[in-house]
Enzyme design. Structure first.
Site, short mmCIF file in Angstrom:
data_model
loop_
_atom_site.label_atom_id
_atom_site.label_comp_id
_atom_site.label_asym_id
_atom_site.label_seq_id
_atom_site.Cartn_x
_atom_site.Cartn_y
_atom_site.Cartn_z
N ALA A 90 0.83 -1.20 0.00
CA ALA A 90 0.00 0.00 0.00
C ALA A 90 0.87 1.25 0.00
O ALA A 90 1.80 1.35 0.79
CB ALA A 90 -0.90 0.00 1.23
N ASP A 91 0.55 2.17 -0.88
CA ASP A 91 1.22 3.47 -0.81
C ASP A 91 0.29 4.45 -0.09
O ASP A 91 -0.77 4.06 0.39
CB ASP A 91 1.63 3.97 -2.20
CG ASP A 91 0.44 4.20 -3.11
OD1 ASP A 91 0.65 4.39 -4.31
OD2 ASP A 91 -0.73 4.19 -2.63
N SER A 92 0.67 5.70 -0.05
CA SER A 92 -0.11 6.65 0.75
C SER A 92 -1.52 6.83 0.19
O SER A 92 -2.48 6.98 0.94
CB SER A 92 0.61 7.99 0.83
OG SER A 92 0.96 8.41 -0.47
N ASP A 94 -3.28 4.53 -1.31
CA ASP A 94 -4.02 3.34 -0.87
C ASP A 94 -4.47 3.50 0.58
O ASP A 94 -5.62 3.18 0.91
CB ASP A 94 -3.15 2.09 -0.95
CG ASP A 94 -2.92 1.64 -2.38
OD1 ASP A 94 -1.75 1.34 -2.72
OD2 ASP A 94 -3.89 1.59 -3.14
N ARG B 146 -4.06 4.77 -12.84
CA ARG B 146 -4.52 4.33 -11.52
C ARG B 146 -5.97 4.70 -11.31
O ARG B 146 -6.37 5.85 -11.44
CB ARG B 146 -3.68 4.99 -10.45
CG ARG B 146 -4.01 4.44 -9.11
CD ARG B 146 -3.41 5.22 -8.02
NE ARG B 146 -3.74 4.57 -6.77
CZ ARG B 146 -2.87 4.22 -5.84
NH1 ARG B 146 -1.61 4.48 -6.03
NH2 ARG B 146 -3.25 3.62 -4.73
#
Lengths: 158, 292
Positions: A90-92, A94, B146
């Site tokens: 997970a990145d920020s 996410d 995304r």
């Protein structure tokens, strides 16, 4: 020292039915508390409550489901309460989306500073339970004060 | 083979960084099978803390990414040493009091203390490392495609500033709106990372990044002050302390770089050099541009 559990409560004065009913109503509202114990009751004013708030397994499971969905993990990915979001990829962005999904699911509002401090599933679940309990807790404390007051009245009559 | 993109910035008036010193693998001439190559890197380059960090990642792809990220940082910083080649293994890293990674020059044997700053960001398919001299840097990359799981405007209302929400609301096409949302995310994230004080120091809704009128790619940072007595009046403090460079990398990613504009060079343009690299194997200059 009085201790109440959500499963049983007994009064010495059976004639005060309405009060008993009121107490059960209060306790049902407070059923999310794991255990409640009261400190020494000096006057009817301050009440010390100790509430243990470890997140329930169901909350942890719900958080895990949301995390799996956000990060597109396969259904059989084994997640534990200690699983770190970053270790799951997970990145920020996410993390923020996970927080939004948790807010929707549990009908809570997370402060941004709290949101960024969540790094594991357990932390998310604990924060959720903390926020969920804060809502009815205020009512329950007030109710319980009244309950204790009634109880004192009762015991002084007997 | 995973491709990494490196981005390097240089102030116009700062010391000239020396020409890049090529690095060579000590004993091998050919590049072995990618999996073995990566395993070789892990054993060769990374510190024990970094190896533990890689092991913590769940799944092979994530482990590879973590490994490549550390490799990119070490090799990139090592290349900007003056006077002599520095073994990327000998670099030491630490975190500042807020958790931002930085080079630990004091504990590095054979390093000259350099006023180098770095920051990395990665997605599934791209890792970016930014290096600056003298000034802190933040970088963020996001996949252009995304998908945001929530409604973009709802997301923005929850986390972005009022001005940014208004800007996004004026974009009629949802796809274009999503793209601008992502670009804005990278800019905001790059700022917070450059600031280096953690997210609580700069909640996203307390500042606005907006494009400078009359420029194509100029962005400035405006801080929204506390709510004043009159809720309609929201004073904004826009200053030039932070410079932004929005980029597109490999046609697939939006990136943003943010640096602090130190007083000495206030107003000077920012030169951004982008290189695409596979550590030890390949290095390619992609672009060199000035951002005002």
């Amino acid at each position: 020292m009085a201790s109440l559990s959500t499963t049983s409560l007994s009064f010495k004065a059976p004639s005060i039915q309405s009060t008993t009913t009121r107490i059960y109503q209060v306790l049902r509202k407070a059923s999310s508390f794991q255990s409640i114990s009261f400190g020494r009751f000096q006057s009817s004013k301050r009440l010390r409550l100790q509430i243990s708030c470890a997140a329930k397994p169901e909350t942890v499971q719900k958080v895990s489901d949301i995390v799996k969905e956000q990060l597109a993990l396969s259904a059989d990915t084994a997640l534990t309460a200690e699983s770190k979001f970053s270790a799951l990829g997970a990145d920020s962005l996410d993390t923020v989306e996970i927080v939004m999904a948790l807010e929707e699911k549990f009908d809570i509002s997370v402060e941004e500073t709290d949101a960024q401090n969540i790094t594991t599933i357990q932390e998310a679940a604990d924060l959720i339970e903390d926020l969920v309990q804060k809502k009815p807790a205020a009512c329950s404390i007030v109710e319980l004060e009244k309950v204790m007051f009634y109880q004192r009245c009762i015991s002084s009559l007997v | 083979m995973r491709i990494s993109v490196m981005s390097q910035m240089q102030r116009s008036f700062s010391i000239d960084l020396p020409s890049l010193i090529p690095l060579q693998l000590p004993s091998r001439r050919h590049v072995p099978h990618p999996t073995f190559w990566l395993i070789g890197f892990e054993a060769y380059l990374l510190s024990q803390t970094e190896k533990d960090g890689v092991d913590q990642m769940r799944g092979d792809e994530l482990k590879k990414n973590a490994l490549l990220a550390r490799t990119l940082v070490r090799t990139t910083v090592a290349r900007y040493q003056t006077n002599k080649e520095v073994d990327p293994r000998s670099l030491m890293f630490k975190k500042n009091v807020y958790g931002k990674p930085e080079v630990d020059w004091q504990n590095c044997k054979n390093c000259n203390h350099q006023p180098l700053h770095f920051n990395i960001s990665h997605t599934d398919s791209l890792i970016a490392c930014g290096v600056t001299v003298h000034v802190p840097v933040g970088i963020d990359v996001e996949d252009k495609e995304r998908k945001i799981k929530h409604d973009v405007l709802a997301f923005a209302k929850r986390f972005y500033s009022a001005d940014e929400v208004n800007f996004l609301a004026t974009i009629p096409d949802p796809e274009a709106q999503r793209k601008e949302f992502i670009k804005l995310w990278t800019l905001k994230e790059a700022y917070v990372k450059a600031l280096g004080k953690g997210f609580s120091a700069a909640p996203f809704n307390t500042f606005t990044i907006q494009s400078i009128p009359g420029t194509e790619e100029g962005y400035s940072l405006c801080k929204t002050s506390e709510v004043t007595a009159d809720p309609l009046e929201e004073t904004k403090k826009c200053n030039g302390e932070w410079k932004f460079a929005p980029l597109e990398l490999a046609d697939s990613h939006y990136a943003a770089v943010c640096i602090e504009d130190d007083q000495a060079n206030e107003g000077a343009p920012m030169r951004v050099i982008v290189r695409k690299t596979i550590p030890f194997v390949e290095d390619q200059l992609i672009s060199e541009r000035i951002f005002l």
